[in-house]
Design a protein around this motif. Structure first.
Motif, PDB file in Angstrom:
ATOM      1  N   ILE A 213       0.793  -1.290  -0.048  1.00  0.00           N
ATOM      2  CA  ILE A 213      -0.180  -0.067   0.077  1.00  0.00           C
ATOM      3  C   ILE A 213       0.843   1.208   0.148  1.00  0.00           C
ATOM      4  O   ILE A 213       1.789   1.272   0.663  1.00  0.00           O
ATOM      5  CB  ILE A 213      -1.027   0.039   1.199  1.00  0.00           C
ATOM      6  CG1 ILE A 213      -2.050  -0.912   1.130  1.00  0.00           C
ATOM      7  CG2 ILE A 213      -1.606   1.206   1.425  1.00  0.00           C
ATOM      8  CD1 ILE A 213      -2.994  -1.296   1.992  1.00  0.00           C
ATOM      9  N   VAL A 214       0.583   2.142  -0.793  1.00  0.00           N
ATOM     10  CA  VAL A 214       1.078   3.708  -0.889  1.00  0.00           C
ATOM     11  C   VAL A 214       0.207   4.568  -0.542  1.00  0.00           C
ATOM     12  O   VAL A 214      -0.982   4.526  -1.029  1.00  0.00           O
ATOM     13  CB  VAL A 214       1.943   3.720  -2.356  1.00  0.00           C
ATOM     14  CG1 VAL A 214       0.671   3.859  -3.529  1.00  0.00           C
ATOM     15  CG2 VAL A 214       2.686   5.190  -2.323  1.00  0.00           C
ATOM     16  N   ASP A 215       0.627   5.533   0.139  1.00  0.00           N
ATOM     17  CA  ASP A 215      -0.489   6.823   0.320  1.00  0.00           C
ATOM     18  C   ASP A 215      -0.484   7.673  -0.719  1.00  0.00           C
ATOM     19  O   ASP A 215       0.083   7.637  -1.611  1.00  0.00           O
ATOM     20  CB  ASP A 215       0.333   7.637   1.657  1.00  0.00           C
ATOM     21  CG  ASP A 215      -0.021   7.005   3.033  1.00  0.00           C
ATOM     22  OD1 ASP A 215      -0.739   6.225   3.168  1.00  0.00           O
ATOM     23  OD2 ASP A 215       0.747   7.256   3.894  1.00  0.00           O
ATOM     24  N   SER A 216      -1.723   8.619  -0.405  1.00  0.00           N
ATOM     25  CA  SER A 216      -2.061   9.321  -1.790  1.00  0.00           C
ATOM     26  C   SER A 216      -0.974  10.427  -2.199  1.00  0.00           C
ATOM     27  O   SER A 216      -0.762  10.741  -3.266  1.00  0.00           O
ATOM     28  CB  SER A 216      -3.289  10.171  -1.117  1.00  0.00           C
ATOM     29  OG  SER A 216      -4.446   9.319  -0.853  1.00  0.00           O
ATOM     30  N   THR A 217      -0.139  10.922  -1.269  1.00  0.00           N
ATOM     31  CA  THR A 217       0.702  11.816  -1.427  1.00  0.00           C
ATOM     32  C   THR A 217       2.279  11.351  -1.343  1.00  0.00           C
ATOM     33  O   THR A 217       3.217  11.977  -1.306  1.00  0.00           O
ATOM     34  CB  THR A 217       0.716  13.047  -0.595  1.00  0.00           C
ATOM     35  OG1 THR A 217       0.811  12.733   0.912  1.00  0.00           O
ATOM     36  CG2 THR A 217      -0.739  13.643  -0.895  1.00  0.00           C
ATOM     37  N   GLU A 218       2.370  10.024  -1.607  1.00  0.00           N
ATOM     38  CA  GLU A 218       3.703   9.247  -1.640  1.00  0.00           C
ATOM     39  C   GLU A 218       3.819   8.669  -2.805  1.00  0.00           C
ATOM     40  O   GLU A 218       3.002   8.327  -3.347  1.00  0.00           O
ATOM     41  CB  GLU A 218       3.654   8.230  -0.506  1.00  0.00           C
ATOM     42  CG  GLU A 218       4.945   7.211  -0.493  1.00  0.00           C
ATOM     43  CD  GLU A 218       4.546   5.813   0.514  1.00  0.00           C
ATOM     44  OE1 GLU A 218       5.440   5.253   0.649  1.00  0.00           O
ATOM     45  OE2 GLU A 218       3.350   5.904   1.118  1.00  0.00           O
ATOM     46  N   PHE A 219       5.233   9.158  -3.286  1.00  0.00           N
ATOM     47  CA  PHE A 219       5.602   8.426  -4.617  1.00  0.00           C
ATOM     48  C   PHE A 219       5.613   6.948  -4.753  1.00  0.00           C
ATOM     49  O   PHE A 219       6.156   6.099  -3.627  1.00  0.00           O
ATOM     50  CB  PHE A 219       6.943   8.922  -5.091  1.00  0.00           C
ATOM     51  CG  PHE A 219       6.698  10.488  -5.615  1.00  0.00           C
ATOM     52  CD1 PHE A 219       5.947  10.829  -6.259  1.00  0.00           C
ATOM     53  CD2 PHE A 219       7.539  11.480  -5.303  1.00  0.00           C
ATOM     54  CE1 PHE A 219       5.634  12.042  -6.790  1.00  0.00           C
ATOM     55  CE2 PHE A 219       7.391  12.716  -5.557  1.00  0.00           C
ATOM     56  CZ  PHE A 219       6.407  13.090  -6.446  1.00  0.00           C
ATOM     57  N   GLY A 220       4.915   6.340  -5.633  1.00  0.00           N
ATOM     58  CA  GLY A 220       4.982   4.610  -5.656  1.00  0.00           C
ATOM     59  C   GLY A 220       5.461   4.313  -6.988  1.00  0.00           C
ATOM     60  O   GLY A 220       5.242   3.272  -7.554  1.00  0.00           O
ATOM     61  N   GLY A 221       6.619   5.180  -7.668  1.00  0.00           N
ATOM     62  CA  GLY A 221       7.117   4.827  -8.806  1.00  0.00           C
ATOM     63  C   GLY A 221       7.490   5.733  -9.682  1.00  0.00           C
ATOM     64  O   GLY A 221       7.219   6.705  -9.583  1.00  0.00           O
ATOM     65  N   GLN A 222       8.277   5.258 -10.977  1.00  0.00           N
ATOM     66  CA  GLN A 222       8.669   6.535 -11.736  1.00  0.00           C
ATOM     67  C   GLN A 222       8.446   5.907 -13.187  1.00  0.00           C
ATOM     68  O   GLN A 222       8.269   4.834 -13.427  1.00  0.00           O
ATOM     69  CB  GLN A 222      10.278   6.782 -11.568  1.00  0.00           C
ATOM     70  CG  GLN A 222      10.767   7.076 -10.253  1.00  0.00           C
ATOM     71  CD  GLN A 222      12.187   7.080 -10.224  1.00  0.00           C
ATOM     72  OE1 GLN A 222      13.113   6.579 -11.044  1.00  0.00           O
ATOM     73  NE2 GLN A 222      12.751   8.122  -9.360  1.00  0.00           N
ATOM     74  N   VAL A 223       8.245   6.856 -14.244  1.00  0.00           N
ATOM     75  CA  VAL A 223       8.174   6.698 -15.345  1.00  0.00           C
ATOM     76  C   VAL A 223       9.022   5.923 -16.030  1.00  0.00           C
ATOM     77  O   VAL A 223      10.122   6.516 -15.883  1.00  0.00           O
ATOM     78  CB  VAL A 223       7.642   8.091 -16.139  1.00  0.00           C
ATOM     79  CG1 VAL A 223       7.634   7.784 -17.896  1.00  0.00           C
ATOM     80  CG2 VAL A 223       6.312   8.666 -15.668  1.00  0.00           C
ATOM     81  N   THR A 224       8.738   4.726 -16.768  1.00  0.00           N
ATOM     82  CA  THR A 224       9.851   3.776 -17.320  1.00  0.00           C
ATOM     83  C   THR A 224      10.128   4.625 -18.667  1.00  0.00           C
ATOM     84  O   THR A 224       9.554   5.428 -19.265  1.00  0.00           O
ATOM     85  CB  THR A 224       9.043   2.571 -17.673  1.00  0.00           C
ATOM     86  OG1 THR A 224       8.200   2.803 -18.432  1.00  0.00           O
ATOM     87  CG2 THR A 224       8.560   2.058 -16.303  1.00  0.00           C
ATOM     88  N   GLU A 225      11.324   3.909 -19.049  1.00  0.00           N
ATOM     89  CA  GLU A 225      11.928   4.344 -20.487  1.00  0.00           C
ATOM     90  C   GLU A 225      10.920   4.365 -21.590  1.00  0.00           C
ATOM     91  O   GLU A 225      10.504   4.864 -22.430  1.00  0.00           O
ATOM     92  CB  GLU A 225      13.131   4.163 -20.860  1.00  0.00           C
ATOM     93  CG  GLU A 225      13.882   4.384 -22.101  1.00  0.00           C
ATOM     94  CD  GLU A 225      15.206   3.798 -22.256  1.00  0.00           C
ATOM     95  OE1 GLU A 225      15.733   4.120 -23.037  1.00  0.00           O
ATOM     96  OE2 GLU A 225      15.800   3.220 -21.335  1.00  0.00           O
ATOM     97  N   GLU A 226      10.360   3.072 -21.657  1.00  0.00           N
ATOM     98  CA  GLU A 226       9.138   2.654 -22.451  1.00  0.00           C
ATOM     99  C   GLU A 226       7.897   3.605 -22.602  1.00  0.00           C
ATOM    100  O   GLU A 226       7.677   3.959 -23.709  1.00  0.00           O
ATOM    101  CB  GLU A 226       8.885   1.200 -22.299  1.00  0.00           C
ATOM    102  CG  GLU A 226       7.839   0.825 -23.359  1.00  0.00           C
ATOM    103  CD  GLU A 226       7.299  -0.674 -23.154  1.00  0.00           C
ATOM    104  OE1 GLU A 226       6.496  -1.170 -23.801  1.00  0.00           O
ATOM    105  OE2 GLU A 226       7.518  -1.227 -21.935  1.00  0.00           O
ATOM    106  N   VAL A 227       7.706   3.697 -21.456  1.00  0.00           N
ATOM    107  CA  VAL A 227       6.550   4.707 -21.362  1.00  0.00           C
ATOM    108  C   VAL A 227       6.859   6.071 -21.959  1.00  0.00           C
ATOM    109  O   VAL A 227       5.805   6.760 -22.389  1.00  0.00           O
ATOM    110  CB  VAL A 227       5.974   4.879 -19.813  1.00  0.00           C
ATOM    111  CG1 VAL A 227       4.804   5.706 -19.482  1.00  0.00           C
ATOM    112  CG2 VAL A 227       5.249   3.193 -19.617  1.00  0.00           C
TER     113      VAL A 227
END
Length: 517
Positions: A213-227
């Motif tokens: 679980i990740v909170d609303s204002t917590e970062f949960g990942g980063q945009v990948t190179e493919e995306v």
């Protein structure tokens, strides 16, 4: 260092939207992409997950292209999406089956059985503060176990709509707090997935499919190179948890005071307040955590808002025009025609009313929509007015229950499709009996999620500050007309009397008459 922006993405029922905001809530670009709802059987509503992802790519790419903003100046992204429903995913982001939308009613029998269980109140209500219903993940997972058992082995993650899109953006699977707590999967006090809930629902084997679980204002990942290549975003752009759509809408409307009511008239009839007391001892439709410390969102809603008028226009008014009128009228022109039909038209107490349950309802057993009280005297004016009122009565029935929990003395913060109609907003004010602050929010979902991204990125220190600087401003205040208060009360009483005759449980909370401003 350039000016920083945040990107809010909203995955609604049929439209995907992406909007770029600055720290003052100003929209710098907005784009959208449409997709179809699949209805393979009556009461089933689904969507193709790959089409959903491609619709997100199109909306993001269009937004970036329109903005002419350097993608490196986007400090963060957050997503909202329809709550409930069910999105299953493999580790690579592909889906073993279609996603299921929250309006789906295939699993109603499971919810009915659980609600009748003597242990329900202690094991579910006291932990979630919410009422189980057909479109929630527990009911849908139980239905899959009985009807599509093989899908379990094909699944790595159980996700909400927006959490599925975050997985596709980042390659990281997380379940955000408001979605986990608002769908009867987690304890709203501990904010953790609760094994006893899964045991009660008979879906314990799915526990291993629940991501962190990740909170609303917590970062949960980063945009990948493919995306990044697909969307135009910068590689490594952080993606925050975001919120369920109902929370995003409340944030965008500026809901921070406990005596205020927010009404959102969209596909759903949404009526929500916030409280420092989660009221776990009451039978509430939904209680959720709110991204303000020690605050909970209390909501009464059903999937029958403006969609009732959309249905009537599409299936009755447009078909009438096709045969006798103008086939080329735009949606705006058809809506204006409906407004013209009921302008300066006031119904009698005994005129027909409309049961606004085009998407089904648990208010009455096997709830369906329909006109009540039609005679040969009545015409399209009465029908259009009845549909308008039916949407209002749907809200009133739910607001009546909220008044049993909280003393509503402030203004109503009002957004959604009906906010674009002067006739409809006046009718809402007359019926509810409180002044309506019409909040000028072009897209509440994208704005509410953008606030979460702004806090996560450090543009604002907390959600309260983000709301202060970014929330929609009041465009106008509509005051109730006391001349129509009695008429609405009598027609609403007749509406509820009919619901009671069909088996509905009608709360005894007294309605408050409209007062002069």
């Amino acid at each position: 260092m350039g000016k920083k922006f945040v990107l809010g993405i909203d995955n609604g029922g049929t439209v995907i939207k992406a909007a770029l905001y600055d720290g003052h809530g100003v929209v710098h670009a907005l784009a959208q992409s449409h997709m179809d709802t699949l209805v393979p059987q009556p009461l089933f509503t689904e969507r193709d997950c790959e089409e959903l992802w491609q619709a997100n790519i199109r909306a993001i790419r269009r937004c970036i292209d329109q903005s002419e903003v350097d993608p490196a100046d986007i400090a963060g992204i957050a997503i909202t999406g329809h709550g409930n429903g069910l999105y299953l995913a493999r580790k690579d982001g592909s889906a073993p089956r279609n996603g299921i939308i929250s309006t789906d009613a295939r699993a109603q029998s499971y919810a009915d059985r659980w609600l009748a269980d003597p242990e329900y109140k202690e094991r579910v209500q006291a932990k979630t503060g919410s009422t189980v219903w057909a479109g929630q993940p527990p009911a849908l997972l139980a239905w899959l176990d009985d009807n599509e058992p093989d899908v379990f082995e094909e699944t790595d993650y159980v996700l909400s709509c927006k959490d599925y899109i975050r997985l596709r953006l980042t390659g990281t699977a997380t379940l955000e707090t408001t979605d986990a707590c608002g769908v009867c999967l987690a304890n709203i006090m501990t904010r953790e997935v609760d094994p006893d809930l899964f045991d009660f629902f008979g879906i314990s084997r799915w526990l291993k499919k629940m991501p962190p679980i990740v909170d609303s204002t917590e970062f949960g990942g980063q945009v990948t190179e493919e995306v990044a290549k697909l969307t135009g975003l910068a590689v490594g752009t952080p993606v925050a948890g975001g919120t369920m759509d109902i929370v995003a809408g409340a944030l965008a409307a500026g809901l921070t005071d406990e005596d205020e009511l927010t009404v959102i008239t969209g596909t759903w009839s949404i009526n929500e307040v916030i409280s420092s007391d989660p009221r776990l001892d009451n039978t509430v439709f939904l209680t959720d955590v709110y991204p303000i410390p020690d605050t909970w969102l209390i909501l009464e809603g059903n999937p029958n808002g403006v969609s009732n008028l959309d249905w009537y226009i599409r299936n009755v008014v447009r078909r009438y025009l096709d045969v006798f009128g103008d086939r080329e009228m735009s949606d705006a022109e058809v809506f204006a025609l409906c407004e013209k039909l009921i302008h300066d038209f006031t119904p009698d107490v005994q005129d027909p009313f409309f049961l606004p349950f085009i998407n089904g309802t648990s208010i009455i057993p096997d709830g369906r929509a329909g006109f009540v009280g039609m005679t040969s005297y009545h015409d399209m004016r009465h029908m259009v007015r009845a549909v308008y009122e039916g949407v209002i009565f749907s809200h009133m029935h739910l607001i009546k229950q909220l008044r049993g929990y909280i003393d509503l003395t402030g203004h109503v913060r009002f957004t959604g499709g009906a906010a674009n109609s002067q006739i409809w907003t006046q009718m809402f004010a007359d019926a509810i009996g409180l002044p309506l602050d019409i909040v000028d929010v072009e897209e509440s979902g994208t704005l509410g999620s953008a606030m979460c991204a702004a806090v996560a990125a450090g543009i604002h220190p907390d959600v309260q500050t983000a709301v202060k600087h970014m929330a929609g401003k009041t465009r106008e205040t509509v005051y109730p007309n006391p001349e129509f208060a009695e008429l609405f009360q009598k027609r609403f009483a007749r509406f509820e009397s009919h619901l009671a005759s069909l088996g509905a449980d009608i709360p005894e909370t007294a309605w408050i008459a409209a007062k002069e401003s």
